[in-house]
Design a protein around this motif. Structure first.
Motif, PDB file in Angstrom:
ATOM      1  N   GLU A   1       0.833  -1.207   0.000  1.00  0.00           N
ATOM      2  CA  GLU A   1       0.000   0.000   0.000  1.00  0.00           C
ATOM      3  C   GLU A   1       0.871   1.262   0.000  1.00  0.00           C
ATOM      4  O   GLU A   1       0.587   2.226  -0.696  1.00  0.00           O
ATOM      5  CB  GLU A   1      -0.915  -0.045   1.246  1.00  0.00           C
ATOM      6  CG  GLU A   1      -1.721   1.194   1.559  1.00  0.00           C
ATOM      7  CD  GLU A   1      -2.771   1.507   0.508  1.00  0.00           C
ATOM      8  OE1 GLU A   1      -3.151   0.569  -0.230  1.00  0.00           O
ATOM      9  OE2 GLU A   1      -3.181   2.677   0.407  1.00  0.00           O
TER      10      GLU A   1
ATOM     11  N   TYR B   1       3.892   1.622  -1.220  1.00  0.00           N
ATOM     12  CA  TYR B   1       4.477   1.848  -2.552  1.00  0.00           C
ATOM     13  C   TYR B   1       3.419   2.290  -3.556  1.00  0.00           C
ATOM     14  O   TYR B   1       3.702   3.088  -4.448  1.00  0.00           O
ATOM     15  CB  TYR B   1       5.232   0.600  -3.034  1.00  0.00           C
ATOM     16  CG  TYR B   1       6.621   0.550  -2.456  1.00  0.00           C
ATOM     17  CD1 TYR B   1       7.604   1.444  -2.902  1.00  0.00           C
ATOM     18  CD2 TYR B   1       6.943  -0.318  -1.430  1.00  0.00           C
ATOM     19  CE1 TYR B   1       8.878   1.438  -2.345  1.00  0.00           C
ATOM     20  CE2 TYR B   1       8.214  -0.335  -0.868  1.00  0.00           C
ATOM     21  CZ  TYR B   1       9.175   0.545  -1.333  1.00  0.00           C
ATOM     22  OH  TYR B   1      10.422   0.555  -0.771  1.00  0.00           O
ATOM     23  N   SER B   2       2.205   1.806  -3.392  1.00  0.00           N
ATOM     24  CA  SER B   2       1.173   2.246  -4.333  1.00  0.00           C
ATOM     25  C   SER B   2       0.840   3.719  -4.094  1.00  0.00           C
ATOM     26  O   SER B   2       0.653   4.491  -5.029  1.00  0.00           O
ATOM     27  CB  SER B   2      -0.028   1.304  -4.279  1.00  0.00           C
ATOM     28  OG  SER B   2      -1.152   1.920  -3.750  1.00  0.00           O
ATOM     29  N   GLN B   3       0.836   4.141  -2.811  1.00  0.00           N
ATOM     30  CA  GLN B   3       0.626   5.581  -2.509  1.00  0.00           C
ATOM     31  C   GLN B   3       1.746   6.415  -3.100  1.00  0.00           C
ATOM     32  O   GLN B   3       1.524   7.470  -3.690  1.00  0.00           O
ATOM     33  CB  GLN B   3       0.637   5.810  -0.991  1.00  0.00           C
ATOM     34  CG  GLN B   3      -0.633   5.453  -0.272  1.00  0.00           C
ATOM     35  CD  GLN B   3      -0.411   5.483   1.255  1.00  0.00           C
ATOM     36  OE1 GLN B   3       0.634   5.922   1.752  1.00  0.00           O
ATOM     37  NE2 GLN B   3      -1.383   4.995   1.990  1.00  0.00           N
TER      38      GLN B   3
ATOM     39  N   SER C   1       3.688   5.738  -5.639  1.00  0.00           N
ATOM     40  CA  SER C   1       3.680   5.815  -7.108  1.00  0.00           C
ATOM     41  C   SER C   1       2.578   6.742  -7.586  1.00  0.00           C
ATOM     42  O   SER C   1       2.716   7.433  -8.585  1.00  0.00           O
ATOM     43  CB  SER C   1       3.588   4.419  -7.739  1.00  0.00           C
ATOM     44  OG  SER C   1       2.325   3.905  -7.491  1.00  0.00           O
ATOM     45  N   LYS C   2       1.461   6.799  -6.816  1.00  0.00           N
ATOM     46  CA  LYS C   2       0.374   7.734  -7.190  1.00  0.00           C
ATOM     47  C   LYS C   2       0.816   9.181  -6.995  1.00  0.00           C
ATOM     48  O   LYS C   2       0.402  10.083  -7.720  1.00  0.00           O
ATOM     49  CB  LYS C   2      -0.868   7.462  -6.351  1.00  0.00           C
ATOM     50  CG  LYS C   2      -1.725   6.330  -6.885  1.00  0.00           C
ATOM     51  CD  LYS C   2      -2.937   6.107  -6.021  1.00  0.00           C
ATOM     52  CE  LYS C   2      -3.439   4.684  -6.158  1.00  0.00           C
ATOM     53  NZ  LYS C   2      -4.070   4.171  -4.932  1.00  0.00           N
ATOM     54  N   ALA C   3       1.661   9.384  -5.950  1.00  0.00           N
ATOM     55  CA  ALA C   3       2.090  10.760  -5.626  1.00  0.00           C
ATOM     56  C   ALA C   3       3.116  11.282  -6.622  1.00  0.00           C
ATOM     57  O   ALA C   3       3.371  12.484  -6.693  1.00  0.00           O
ATOM     58  CB  ALA C   3       2.664  10.783  -4.218  1.00  0.00           C
ATOM     59  N   GLU C   4       3.739  10.375  -7.393  1.00  0.00           N
ATOM     60  CA  GLU C   4       4.822  10.793  -8.316  1.00  0.00           C
ATOM     61  C   GLU C   4       4.289  11.526  -9.555  1.00  0.00           C
ATOM     62  O   GLU C   4       3.212  11.249 -10.010  1.00  0.00           O
ATOM     63  CB  GLU C   4       5.627   9.570  -8.764  1.00  0.00           C
ATOM     64  CG  GLU C   4       6.792   9.320  -7.837  1.00  0.00           C
ATOM     65  CD  GLU C   4       7.453   7.939  -8.048  1.00  0.00           C
ATOM     66  OE1 GLU C   4       7.174   7.305  -9.082  1.00  0.00           O
ATOM     67  OE2 GLU C   4       8.185   7.527  -7.142  1.00  0.00           O
TER      68      GLU C   4
END
Ligand code: ADP
Length: 169
Positions: A160, A162-164, A166-169
Motif C-alpha cells: 500500500e 508503494y502504491s501511494q 507511485s500515485k504521488a509521483e
C-alpha cells in the motif's frame, strides 16, 4: 519508564520495515532478558519508507503477544537514551562477517562513551540470514510479494505504501 531493577535490553534500529529476522531476534531476546525495548531511531538524515510513528504502530501490533517487549522511539544519542531508561545492554543482530565488522566498532565506540554499556549480539536464525529491510523495500518497490519476509499483516501495508508513493509521483 525506568528499568534499573530489571535486566533490560534496548534493540535499536531502523526497522523500515520490521522483518521476520528482527522479530525472531526480539522473541529470543525476550527469553533472555526481563524486558526488551525495541527502539526505533528517529534519524532525520535518513530517508525512510515508513514514518517513525507508522513503524511504532506496526511494531506495537506485531509484538503484542510478547508480554515483556515494548516499542519506543528515540532521537539523539543512544547512550543518553540508555541512561534515561537505566539500560545497560544493547542488542544487535549478526547475519554475516560484514555485520560483525560494522557492529563491533559501534559496540566498542559505545563503551568508550558509556563504560559498562554492553552490546549483546545474537546470530541470525538460518532461515533469515539473507534478510534485510532494504531487500524487502527493493522487492516491494518492484511490485513483488514480501509476505515471506515480514510478519503477518505487514506485507499489504508495504504494498500500500508503494502504491501511494507511485500515485504521488
Ligand atoms: P540499522 O539501520 O540500525 O542497521 P536495521 O533495522 O537494519 O537497523 O537492523 C537493526 C538490527 O537488526 C541490526 O543489528 C541488524 O544487524 C539486525 N538485523 C537485521 N536483519 C536481521 C536478520 N535477518 N537477522 C538477524 N538480525 C538482523
Amino acid at each position: 519508564m525506568k528499568a534499573s531493577k530489571e535486566r533490560a535490553v534496548l534493540y535499536p534500529g531502523s526497522f523500515d520495515p520490521l522483518t521476520l529476522g528482527h522479530l525472531d531476534l526480539i522473541r529470543r531476546a525476550a527469553r533472555i532478558f526481563d524486558k526488551v525495548y525495541v527502539g526505533v531511531l528517529v534519524n532525520p538524515h535518513k530517508k525512510s519508507l515508513f514514518s517513525v510513528e507508522e513503524r511504532v504502530i506496526m511494531i506495537d501490533r506485531i509484538i503484542k503477544d510478547i508480554p515483556n517487549a515494548e516499542v519506543v522511539s528515540f532521537s539523539g544519542l543512544l547512550v543518553d537514551f540508555c541512561r534515561q531508561l537505566g539500560i545497560r545492554h544493547i542488542l544487535r543482530g549478526l547475519r554475516d562477517a560484514g555485520d560483525f565488522e560494522a557492529e563491533i566498532k559501534v559496540a566498542q565506540g559505545l563503551t568508550v562513551l558509556e563504560p559498562g554499556l554492553d552490546t549483546v549480539f545474537l546470530g541470525t536464525d538460518l532461515r533469515y540470514s539473507y534478510l534485510s529491510s532494504s531487500m524487502v523495500r527493493e522487492v516491494a518497490s518492484g511490485g513483488g510479494d514480501v509476505s515471506a519476509f515480514v510478519p503477518e499483516g505487514l506485507a499489504p501495508l508495504v504494498a500500500e505504501k508503494y502504491s501511494q508513493l507511485s500515485k504521488a509521483e
